[in-house]
Scaffold this motif. Sequence first.
Motif, PDB file in Angstrom:
ATOM      1  N   THR A   1       0.816  -1.216   0.000  1.00  0.00           N
ATOM      2  CA  THR A   1       0.000   0.000   0.000  1.00  0.00           C
ATOM      3  C   THR A   1       0.844   1.257   0.000  1.00  0.00           C
ATOM      4  O   THR A   1       0.394   2.308  -0.476  1.00  0.00           O
ATOM      5  N   LYS A   2       2.058   1.186   0.546  1.00  0.00           N
ATOM      6  CA  LYS A   2       2.901   2.386   0.615  1.00  0.00           C
ATOM      7  C   LYS A   2       3.351   2.858  -0.764  1.00  0.00           C
ATOM      8  O   LYS A   2       3.890   3.951  -0.896  1.00  0.00           O
ATOM      9  N   ARG A   3       3.111   2.045  -1.790  1.00  0.00           N
ATOM     10  CA  ARG A   3       3.440   2.458  -3.155  1.00  0.00           C
ATOM     11  C   ARG A   3       2.293   3.213  -3.814  1.00  0.00           C
ATOM     12  O   ARG A   3       2.499   3.919  -4.802  1.00  0.00           O
ATOM     13  N   TYR A   4       1.080   3.053  -3.272  1.00  0.00           N
ATOM     14  CA  TYR A   4      -0.100   3.604  -3.944  1.00  0.00           C
ATOM     15  C   TYR A   4      -0.893   4.599  -3.100  1.00  0.00           C
ATOM     16  O   TYR A   4      -1.745   5.310  -3.633  1.00  0.00           O
ATOM     17  N   THR A   5      -0.665   4.626  -1.794  1.00  0.00           N
ATOM     18  CA  THR A   5      -1.434   5.511  -0.930  1.00  0.00           C
ATOM     19  C   THR A   5      -0.533   6.096   0.147  1.00  0.00           C
ATOM     20  O   THR A   5       0.461   5.471   0.546  1.00  0.00           O
ATOM     21  N   TYR A   6      -0.897   7.301   0.602  1.00  0.00           N
ATOM     22  CA  TYR A   6      -0.167   7.933   1.690  1.00  0.00           C
ATOM     23  C   TYR A   6      -0.681   7.484   3.063  1.00  0.00           C
ATOM     24  O   TYR A   6      -0.243   8.016   4.081  1.00  0.00           O
ATOM     25  N   LEU A   7      -1.597   6.524   3.084  1.00  0.00           N
ATOM     26  CA  LEU A   7      -2.148   6.049   4.354  1.00  0.00           C
ATOM     27  C   LEU A   7      -1.949   4.539   4.554  1.00  0.00           C
ATOM     28  O   LEU A   7      -2.893   3.830   4.916  1.00  0.00           O
ATOM     29  N   PRO A   8      -0.744   4.033   4.338  1.00  0.00           N
ATOM     30  CA  PRO A   8      -0.524   2.610   4.617  1.00  0.00           C
ATOM     31  C   PRO A   8      -0.709   2.284   6.092  1.00  0.00           C
ATOM     32  O   PRO A   8      -1.002   1.135   6.446  1.00  0.00           O
ATOM     33  N   GLN A   9      -0.584   3.302   6.954  1.00  0.00           N
ATOM     34  CA  GLN A   9      -0.761   3.083   8.392  1.00  0.00           C
ATOM     35  C   GLN A   9      -2.190   2.644   8.715  1.00  0.00           C
ATOM     36  O   GLN A   9      -2.408   1.870   9.650  1.00  0.00           O
ATOM     37  N   VAL A  10      -3.160   3.132   7.947  1.00  0.00           N
ATOM     38  CA  VAL A  10      -4.548   2.708   8.158  1.00  0.00           C
ATOM     39  C   VAL A  10      -4.705   1.229   7.793  1.00  0.00           C
ATOM     40  O   VAL A  10      -5.374   0.468   8.503  1.00  0.00           O
ATOM     41  N   PHE A  11      -4.056   0.813   6.712  1.00  0.00           N
ATOM     42  CA  PHE A  11      -4.117  -0.598   6.315  1.00  0.00           C
ATOM     43  C   PHE A  11      -3.401  -1.478   7.349  1.00  0.00           C
ATOM     44  O   PHE A  11      -3.840  -2.598   7.619  1.00  0.00           O
ATOM     45  N   LEU A  12      -2.314  -0.953   7.914  1.00  0.00           N
ATOM     46  CA  LEU A  12      -1.649  -1.690   8.991  1.00  0.00           C
ATOM     47  C   LEU A  12      -2.605  -1.875  10.162  1.00  0.00           C
ATOM     48  O   LEU A  12      -2.679  -2.961  10.754  1.00  0.00           O
ATOM     49  N   GLY A  13      -3.351  -0.813  10.489  1.00  0.00           N
ATOM     50  CA  GLY A  13      -4.313  -0.918  11.573  1.00  0.00           C
ATOM     51  C   GLY A  13      -5.370  -1.972  11.314  1.00  0.00           C
ATOM     52  O   GLY A  13      -5.755  -2.719  12.220  1.00  0.00           O
ATOM     53  N   LEU A  14      -5.842  -2.041  10.070  1.00  0.00           N
ATOM     54  CA  LEU A  14      -6.820  -3.078   9.725  1.00  0.00           C
ATOM     55  C   LEU A  14      -6.216  -4.467   9.837  1.00  0.00           C
ATOM     56  O   LEU A  14      -6.847  -5.404  10.347  1.00  0.00           O
ATOM     57  N   ALA A  15      -4.974  -4.611   9.352  1.00  0.00           N
ATOM     58  CA  ALA A  15      -4.299  -5.914   9.414  1.00  0.00           C
ATOM     59  C   ALA A  15      -4.057  -6.328  10.862  1.00  0.00           C
ATOM     60  O   ALA A  15      -4.288  -7.482  11.238  1.00  0.00           O
TER      61      ALA A  15
END
Length: 285
Positions: free
Chosen positions: A130-144
Amino acid sequence: MRHRLRQYALLMRLDKPIGILLLLWPTLWALWIAAEGEPSIDVFIVFSLGVLLMRSAGCVINDYADRKIDPHVVRTQGRPMATGDVSPREARWLFVGLCLSAFALVLFMNALTIQLSIIGALLAFIYPYTKRYTYLPQVFLGLAFGWAVPMVFAAQTGGVPQLAWLLLTGTVLWATAYDTMYAMVDRDDDIRIGVKSSAILFGEADRLIIGLIQALLILVLLLVGRQAEMGGYYYLGVLVALGLSAYQQVLIHDRQPKACFRAFLNNNWLGMAVFAGILLDYWLR
């Protein structure tokens, strides 16, 4: 052989348990609340081992995705894939093995938990990219990281009530805050090599936005306490979490990388404080 096993352990970050703890705390929050203080021993064992395996798998796939980036970042230059001590093929097999082991554990749970685990595995796989396509990979980390919350409720109660989704929301907020602190450490390197993060997106407003996210986390924890009919010890734990959040703001005030990393690490105590409040609240009723 010993050298290879050591490199695999380093790739899984077993020498740095902070990630395991940050994944474990919301899992334990959810388990104790779902079980009203009396969790099933089999659910506890399965999810504790699952946290270890899936966090390890997440580290492996993260380094696999970043294998061409890590050699250019000071903090990650010594990782096994960056140095060439572990090949991409070995990393792929290790990731598959860890995921299959975690899935084998989930097979001891009910059908709903098994179904939710498939989504969890997909989130763990998707996050590093996600860090290649969005500035919010941290949100995806939170979901994971937070997906264990609905899974725990499903395993313990057979369903996923509104309370579980509220607690998942809190976990996503928490992870977004602490991983933004973590991203502040690498911000200069990330800008140079073109990797995206919330720390870059927030820019000079990073401390303010982290503070707002922390405030929302505390609000969600208060709502969780109300829905779960928690007592004074729980709210004391939330108060400690509020104090620790304020301390983290002090640490990141000057945006110094070492201090930002300390703020990130301090979140272990925040997670522990909330769990201690939950534990005491059920034990001392």
